[in-house]
Design an enzyme around this catalytic site. Structure first.
Site, mmCIF file in Angstrom:
data_model
loop_
_atom_site.group_PDB
_atom_site.id
_atom_site.type_symbol
_atom_site.label_atom_id
_atom_site.label_comp_id
_atom_site.label_asym_id
_atom_site.label_seq_id
_atom_site.Cartn_x
_atom_site.Cartn_y
_atom_site.Cartn_z
ATOM 1 N N GLU A 1 -1.292 2.924 6.940
ATOM 2 C CA GLU A 1 -1.288 3.992 5.937
ATOM 3 C C GLU A 1 -1.964 5.256 6.467
ATOM 4 O OE1 GLU A 1 0.623 3.480 3.516
ATOM 5 O OE2 GLU A 1 0.805 1.349 3.947
ATOM 6 N N HIS B 1 0.221 7.500 8.492
ATOM 7 C CA HIS B 1 1.104 8.355 7.691
ATOM 8 C C HIS B 1 0.454 9.687 7.322
ATOM 9 C CE1 HIS B 1 4.605 5.915 7.095
ATOM 10 N NE2 HIS B 1 3.974 4.926 6.503
ATOM 11 N N ALA C 1 0.858 -1.175 0.000
ATOM 12 C CA ALA C 1 0.000 0.000 0.000
ATOM 13 C C ALA C 1 0.898 1.229 0.000
ATOM 14 C CB ALA C 1 -0.924 0.005 1.216
#
EC number: 3.4.11.-
Length: 950
Positions: A379, A382, A343
């Site tokens: 993710e 992030h 990803a």
């Protein structure tokens, strides 16, 4: 603006109201700043913000364009980028895209050179030059004297007739054409078939150095800018990018979509996608639009529902955790048929492999659900740490990926609180990275900038050290500070990074925090864990109370060629207990120290595996712990039982304890029912299988493991009512897989027949698969291993017809388990044909085949014979390419095999190894250690298994 991080201004200002005392723990996450400041008094990277002397590269560059780092003369302010991907091939059969870009740059140092990244783009000529330069405001742009492309460093160089003025801004305009290739890099092409119709998607992967393959840009993480994006596309498609769509109109047969300006961000976070995908959406998080995009068939069969359901809670958790609102108006997540990474955290448009985002409520397994939860959690972390706050250069990638790898467990635990998922960090990260960080060829978390220059070296940083050691070390920091204090510091991250002058004030604040018994500043403690590679083994002698530490090396005879300013000693926080009673945390600050113990106590150090170190004991204490495991193993926590096994096996490989002592830790397993200890034992015993499954030792090993696994197999047979029910516990469902898989491979009576009967039922009725999704991976592998061409060809047909990516992945792995060499060789050839095995899956398929004892030599020969082709396709910069080298070399353990490995290296020096360079050196080191270990231990191991299997 700090030297390591840059923060979006309006979000940072919103956080300034937080108290200074909340900043204390973040020092550990910004140690790179102080290190870089001290180190770079004389040498800074070419991308350094203050324009000081450039860092030396491995060669002496004669000109600025010979360096891999951008000069510091210019900084980008904003881009206007228009892209037009063609989803049908041109007259030459090639897919391509065209585009134009106008980047506003500000001059911060006088220069007559304008250097910008450009790679594999055909640039339009303007009066014989590659670009047009104009002044902004009162600035007058000098005329272009010359321009050229530098292939090696991937630069477009523009020589000006006079210098640019400091403080002035200019616009650099380019037009270009690029190939929309299927190489999974930059702006690329993904293909799939739906209802018999072949479809093409234009999508992107910019990390780490692929934005320059899409448009000319300042392609370094510190070179942040605002991006204004327009995409031209077919009317029957939808265009997506980082920002929300704000404009759309049709012209002829095309549409044009414009997007809101992005936050100020790095080029590697850009995303551009054109497809006919559809979405499901939610606005449950206040005014935030959350969308899951995928193929229409996937969305219609509700494969996006689970990801949509967990995204909202995880975003809410991180808003609380970071004490900062998600800064964008939308959160798109999209599942792509072809995607090399697992990803990618593109800001506002996260891209995934289908296996990492799509979940079918009928066909998917518990493991698939957990993968989706943890990857989404990683993710989304992030969005704050990595996107809002960004590293300056790739040598400190661990701050980005290590942090996300740690907090992914926190976000996933919030979304699925019944899974006890935080314990899995021990298996998935701590024990995993110990194996790599115990090598002499390891490297520190934070490397010197001059060690990370080329695109291949940058890709090589995306490794287990950056992800898993980063997570383990941050978890240790959180443990000794306590999670509330650590979290409070994290929530003030943006404030801290806006004012580095508070660094030492915050260090002092940590020391003076009430209740904190920390003997040094967090900064000093963490420097030892991040600026030198490796970790210690802590030895406790319960007869004397003495404690010692020593750098742990898997091969104690290996030679270290990387010096350490700390002489490979650490400030070690030791949580421990004696005879079941928790003791006050002890700090080992030198090579030796003391604990208060009595010889009758059993002592267990590193409770909860809170610290990043291994533990050894005197022989008496080892025997007390082994006795405890055999009589009352539940007196120790699940993860400490796993720790005892993992420490013992690795201490034995390092010649610190006897191999038979390590093997003895597995004797209690016939009573063990929990997943994490069993998984730890099986991973360690897997090394013995790899070393001995071609020797006479394997028969005795098989008998012993059969004896140990039989009670677990019977346990699950009972609690599942003869395999008709699903175990209730989350990890019990994983351990059921272990029970069946090991029982079948070790010859437990009834297991093989059970597996074959399930698979045969499916073959007789392909439209009804009787195998529970949790068991499919194990059943497919075992049934194909027991079977022949009929079973393999059936799996291949099911693979080609699979509509769920995770089901296709299970079948692809299972087909590698056949024992027929000709089938395995045929399968290897399939990896060269993207119509059979997608490019994203080619290297992992070869890896799967190499795990098979029959397939290992076939895969090894295959890779050697086709290295040039494989390297051209995957090797230069692929994050996953190092896994191929690791996979095909795991079993190598003879002098002849070592010589073959060395010859492979020598024969291919002219080709290169790219992002697998470090993996090859580690393979040589591990093979050398394997040879010595087998020679020294084979006889003892054979005797032990023979004795214990009776």
């Amino acid at each position: 603006m700090g030297k390591v991080y840059y923060v979006s201004k309006h979000v940072g200002l919103g956080l300034l109201v937080l108290a200074v005392t909340a900043l204390v723990t973040i020092i550990a996450l910004s140690i790179a700043y102080d290190k870089e400041r001290a180190k770079n008094q004389d040498t800074l990277g070419d991308g350094a913000a203050d324009g000081t002397t450039p860092v030396p590269t491995p060669f002496t560059p004669k000109e600025p364009w010979d360096r891999y780092r951008l000069p510091v003369s210019l900084v980008p302010v904003s881009y206007n980028v228009t892209l037009w991907p063609r989803l049908k091939p041109g007259a030459d059969g090639m897919y391509f895209f065209t585009g134009k870009s106008a980047v506003v740059v500000r001059c911060v140092k006088e220069t007559d050179l304008l250097i910008i990244h450009s790679n594999k783009l055909n640039l339009t000529s303007f009066n014989g030059h590659h670009a047009v330069l104009t002044g902004l405001g009162q600035a007058t742009a000098p005329a272009i004297q010359n321009s050229w492309l530098v292939v090696k460093t991937e630069f477009l160089v523009i020589q000006l007739r006079s210098r640019l003025s400091v403080g002035a801004s200019y616009v650099l305009y380019t037009e270009f054409k690029g190939e929309l290739a299927d190489d999974l890099e930059g702006f690329y092409r993904s293909e799939y078939t739906e209802d018999g119709v072949r479809k093409v998607v234009a999508t992107s992967q910019m990390q780490a150095t692929y934005a320059r393959k899409t448009f000319p840009c300042f392609d370094e993480p510190a070179m942040k800018a605002v991006f204004n994006v327009t995409i031209i596309h077919d009317q029957d498609t939808v265009a997506l990018s980082n920002g929300m769509e704000i404009g759309w109109f049709q012209k002829c047969k095309n549409s044009m979509t414009t997007f809101e300006p992005t936050e100020r961000m790095s080029t590697y976070l850009l995303a551009f996608i054109v497809s006919d995908f559809v979405n499901i959406k939610s606005t449950q998080n206040k005014n935030l639009l959350i969308r899951i995009w995928a193929r229409r068939k996937a969305i219609d069969s509700r494969q996006g529902d689970y990801a949509l359901n967990v995204t909202g809670p995880i975003l809410q958790f991180y808003e609380q955790y970071f004490n900062a609102t998600y800064p964008l108006s939308k959160s798109d997540q999209i599942a792509l048929p072809d995607f090399n990474a697992g990803a990618m955290e593109n800001w506002g448009l996260v891209t995934y492999r289908e296996t990492a985002l799509l979940f079918d409520p009928i066909m998917s397994s518990t493991g698939n659900k957990e993968t989706i939860t943890t990857v989404v959690s990683h993710e989304l972390a992030h969005m704050w740490f990595g996107n809002l706050v960004t590293l300056q250069w790739w040598n400190d990638l661990w701050l980005n990926e290590g942090f996300a790898s740690y907090v992914e467990y926190l976000g996933a635990d919030y979304a699925e609180p019944t899974w006890s998922i935080k314990d899995k960090i021990i298996l998935s990260d701590v024990h995993k990275v110990f194996a790599v960080d115990a090598l002499a060829s390891s490297h520190p978390l934070s490397r010197r900038e001059e060690e990370v220059n080329t695109p291949a070296q940058i890709s090589e940083m995306f490794n287990t050290i950056s992800y898993s050691k980063g997570a383990a070390v941050l978890r240790m920091l959180s443990e000794f500070l306590t999670e509330p204090v650590f979290t409070k510091g994290i929530s003030s991250l943006a404030v801290f990074l806006l004012k580095f002058s508070q660094l030492f004030v915050c260090c002092q604040a940590v020391e003076n925090t009430p209740g904190m018994h920390i003997p040094h500043t967090v900064h000093d403690i963490m420097n030892r864990w991040t600026l030198q590679m490796g970790f210690p083994v802590v030895t406790i002698d319960t007869r004397t109370g003495s404690i010692t530490q020593k750098h742990f090396l898997l091969d104690p005879d290996s030679v270290l060629d990387r010096p350490s300013q700390f002489n490979y000693t650490w400030f070690v926080p030791i949580k421990w207990m004696k005879t079941g009673v928790e003791q006050q945390q002890h700090w080992l600050l030198q090579e030796t120290g003391n604990l208060i113990v009595t010889p009758i106590d059993w002592v267990l150090a590193n409770t909860n595996v809170a610290g990043y170190f291994r533990v050894n004991y005197d022989l008496d204490n080892w025997h007390r712990l082994l006795s405890l495991l055999n009589t009352n193993h539940q007196a120790l926590s699940i993860i400490n039982r796993a720790q005892i096994i993992d420490d013992a096996f690795n201490l034995a490989r390092a010649k610190i304890i006897n191999t038979t002592l390590a093997l003895t830790t597995t004797k209690y397993l016939s009573k063990e029912r929990d997943y994490i200890p069993w998984e730890s034992a099986l991973r360690n015993l897997d090394y013995y299988i790899l070393m001995f499954d071609r020797t006479e030792v394997y028969g005795a090993l098989q008998l012993y493991l059969k004896k140990q696994i039989q009670p677990l197999f019977e346990h699950f047979k009972t609690i599942t009512a003869n395999w008709t029910k699903v175990p209730t516990g989350h990890t019990d469902q994983y351990n059921q897989n272990n029970a069946i898989g090991i029982a079948c491979s070790m010859g437990v009576q009834g297991c093989g027949e059970l597996i074959k009967s399930w698979y045969r039922q499916w073959m007789e009725n392909p439209h009804h698969n009787p195998i529970h999704p949790n068991l499919k991976s194990t059943v497919y592998c075992s049934a194909i291993a027991f079977g022949g061409v009929e079973e393999w060809d059936f799996a291949w047909r099911m693979f080609k017809n699979a509509t769920l990516a995770s089901e296709a992945s299970r079948l692809r792995s299972g087909m590698a388990c056949t024992k027929a060499p000709w089938l395995l060789n045929r399968y290897l050839e399939y990896t060269l044909d993207p119509t059979k095995i997608r490019k994203q899956d080619a290297t992992s398929t070869i890896h799967y085949i190499a795990r098979n004892i029959v397939g290992m030599p076939l895969a090894w020969n295959f890779v050697r014979a086709r290295w040039s082709y494989l390297f051209k396709q995957y090797g230069g910069r692929s994050f996953s390419f190092s896994g191929l080298i690791n996979g095909i070399t795991k079993r190598l353990s003879t002098e002849f095999e070592l010589q073959e490995l060395m010859k492979f290296k020598e024969d291919n020096l002219h080709v290169g190894f790219g992002s697998a360079t470090m993996a090859l050196e580690q393979a040589i080191e591990k093979t050398t250690a394997n040879i010595k270990w087998v020679a020294e231990n084979k006889a003892h191991v054979l005797k032990w298994f023979n004795d214990e299997s009776k």
